[in-house]
Design a protein around this motif. Structure first.
Motif, mmCIF file in Angstrom:
data_model
loop_
_atom_site.group_PDB
_atom_site.id
_atom_site.type_symbol
_atom_site.label_atom_id
_atom_site.label_comp_id
_atom_site.label_asym_id
_atom_site.label_seq_id
_atom_site.Cartn_x
_atom_site.Cartn_y
_atom_site.Cartn_z
ATOM 1 N N SER A 51 -35.545 50.181 -7.276
ATOM 2 C CA SER A 51 -35.957 51.119 -6.231
ATOM 3 C C SER A 51 -36.431 52.459 -6.789
ATOM 4 O O SER A 51 -37.354 53.066 -6.246
ATOM 5 C CB SER A 51 -34.816 51.338 -5.241
ATOM 6 O OG SER A 51 -33.663 51.828 -5.891
ATOM 7 N N LEU A 52 -35.845 52.913 -7.884
ATOM 8 C CA LEU A 52 -36.270 54.184 -8.471
ATOM 9 C C LEU A 52 -37.666 54.056 -9.084
ATOM 10 O O LEU A 52 -38.497 54.961 -8.937
ATOM 11 C CB LEU A 52 -35.256 54.654 -9.515
ATOM 12 C CG LEU A 52 -35.350 56.098 -9.968
ATOM 13 C CD1 LEU A 52 -35.309 57.070 -8.796
ATOM 14 C CD2 LEU A 52 -34.222 56.412 -10.939
ATOM 15 N N GLU A 76 -35.742 51.011 1.243
ATOM 16 C CA GLU A 76 -34.734 50.085 1.759
ATOM 17 C C GLU A 76 -34.263 49.256 0.564
ATOM 18 O O GLU A 76 -35.011 48.426 0.059
ATOM 19 C CB GLU A 76 -35.366 49.197 2.830
ATOM 20 C CG GLU A 76 -34.433 48.192 3.439
ATOM 21 C CD GLU A 76 -35.126 47.315 4.464
ATOM 22 O OE1 GLU A 76 -34.572 47.159 5.554
ATOM 23 O OE2 GLU A 76 -36.215 46.786 4.171
ATOM 24 N N THR A 77 -33.044 49.533 0.089
ATOM 25 C CA THR A 77 -32.643 48.943 -1.176
ATOM 26 C C THR A 77 -31.171 48.553 -1.232
ATOM 27 O O THR A 77 -30.330 49.156 -0.565
ATOM 28 C CB THR A 77 -32.961 49.903 -2.337
ATOM 29 O OG1 THR A 77 -32.649 49.270 -3.564
ATOM 30 C CG2 THR A 77 -32.195 51.210 -2.213
ATOM 31 N N ALA A 78 -30.893 47.581 -2.087
ATOM 32 C CA ALA A 78 -29.514 47.187 -2.379
ATOM 33 C C ALA A 78 -28.986 47.973 -3.565
ATOM 34 O O ALA A 78 -27.782 48.005 -3.796
ATOM 35 C CB ALA A 78 -29.448 45.689 -2.677
ATOM 36 N N SER A 79 -29.854 48.618 -4.315
ATOM 37 C CA SER A 79 -29.429 49.271 -5.559
ATOM 38 C C SER A 79 -28.872 50.678 -5.363
ATOM 39 O O SER A 79 -28.316 51.241 -6.295
ATOM 40 C CB SER A 79 -30.576 49.304 -6.566
ATOM 41 O OG SER A 79 -31.611 50.137 -6.116
ATOM 42 N N ALA A 80 -29.014 51.247 -4.193
ATOM 43 C CA ALA A 80 -28.462 52.589 -3.941
ATOM 44 C C ALA A 80 -27.197 52.443 -3.106
ATOM 45 O O ALA A 80 -27.225 51.890 -2.010
ATOM 46 C CB ALA A 80 -29.479 53.453 -3.205
ATOM 47 N N ARG A 81 -26.097 52.937 -3.670
ATOM 48 C CA ARG A 81 -24.823 52.829 -2.967
ATOM 49 C C ARG A 81 -24.090 54.153 -2.880
ATOM 50 O O ARG A 81 -23.266 54.353 -2.011
ATOM 51 C CB ARG A 81 -23.921 51.807 -3.666
ATOM 52 C CG ARG A 81 -24.494 50.414 -3.665
ATOM 53 C CD ARG A 81 -23.710 49.476 -4.565
ATOM 54 N NE ARG A 81 -23.667 49.888 -5.968
ATOM 55 C CZ ARG A 81 -24.652 49.746 -6.851
ATOM 56 N NH1 ARG A 81 -25.783 49.201 -6.467
ATOM 57 N NH2 ARG A 81 -24.521 50.128 -8.104
ATOM 58 N N ASP A 82 -24.357 55.044 -3.817
ATOM 59 C CA ASP A 82 -23.608 56.294 -3.831
ATOM 60 C C ASP A 82 -24.554 57.498 -3.805
ATOM 61 O O ASP A 82 -25.773 57.351 -3.856
ATOM 62 C CB ASP A 82 -22.657 56.349 -5.029
ATOM 63 C CG ASP A 82 -23.366 56.320 -6.374
ATOM 64 O OD1 ASP A 82 -24.520 56.788 -6.475
ATOM 65 O OD2 ASP A 82 -22.767 55.838 -7.346
ATOM 66 N N MET A 101 -27.357 47.254 1.364
ATOM 67 C CA MET A 101 -26.244 46.516 0.778
ATOM 68 C C MET A 101 -24.926 47.246 1.031
ATOM 69 O O MET A 101 -23.917 46.622 1.338
ATOM 70 C CB MET A 101 -26.452 46.311 -0.718
ATOM 71 C CG MET A 101 -25.347 45.500 -1.376
ATOM 72 S SD MET A 101 -25.239 43.807 -0.782
ATOM 73 C CE MET A 101 -26.600 43.082 -1.667
ATOM 74 N N ALA A 102 -24.925 48.553 0.924
ATOM 75 C CA ALA A 102 -23.714 49.325 1.195
ATOM 76 C C ALA A 102 -23.280 49.129 2.645
ATOM 77 O O ALA A 102 -22.086 48.962 2.930
ATOM 78 C CB ALA A 102 -23.946 50.801 0.900
#
Length: 185
Positions: A51-52, A76-82, A101-102
């Motif tokens: 995503s970055l 819209e991504t699963a790789s960003a959580r925090d 995902m979060a």
């Protein structure tokens, strides 16, 4: 909606990014004002473009084409959580981030009883935590508004080859080389 996944049997990461930014440019030229960069298309035969990399590449490409002002970039991504991951996306041009995902993990935790509380309150608390983390990150740099942080690229690239920096993180200092597109793939 722009699919940020690709089949490695058909093309490499560098070509996938080139195709993605071309699709973004085409959409903006056709009048689209909200681009959704999504990695939801992950399947067994498909790899995601991080995503970055996606946000940075599209942001910089649209700037070069003189179109960035005409579009918002939603990631819209699963790789960003925090907070840190979301801050990086905002810092490299994302207008907004949807960490699906979060949200999905939180939903599963609520359903299984590992997290107690009303679902709407739990989601609100997650967003509140992300927002507090973002404010803490920005305040350390003397920034008080997300609009001042967005696209500011207040980072240094460590461990990335010049070719990657030039495509997705243009203008960012990178004193130490590193992984190229092939290695990232």
């Amino acid at each position: 909606r722009i699919d940020c996944t690709y089949n490695p049997e058909e093309k490499g990461l560098m070509q996938a990014i080139a195709d993605m930014v071309a699709a973004a440019e085409s959409a903006v030229r056709a009048g689209t004002s909200i681009l959704i960069l999504s990695d939801r298309g992950i399947e067994k035969e498909r790899l995601p473009i991080h995503s970055l990399l996606s946000a940075g590449a599209v942001h910089h490409h649209l700037i070069v084409q003189g179109l960035r002002i005409d579009a918002n970039i939603v990631v819209e991504t699963a790789s960003a959580r925090d907070s840190h991951q979301i801050a990086c996306l905002l810092g490299f041009g994302a207008t907004a981030v949807y960490p699906y995902m979060a949200s999905s993990v939180l939903e599963d935790l609520i359903r299984s009883g590992e997290v107690l509380g009303e679902p709407s309150a739990c989601y609100k608390n997650y967003r509140k935590g992300i927002n507090k983390g973002l404010l803490k990150i920005m305040s350390k740099m003397g920034i008080s508004a997300v609009s001042s942080y967005r696209g500011a690229q207040l980072f240094e690239a460590v461990g990335l080859a010049r070719e990657v920096v030039d495509v997705a993180f243009r203008g960012v200092s990178s004193r130490i080389g590193g992984a190229d597109f092939h290695e990232l793939e």
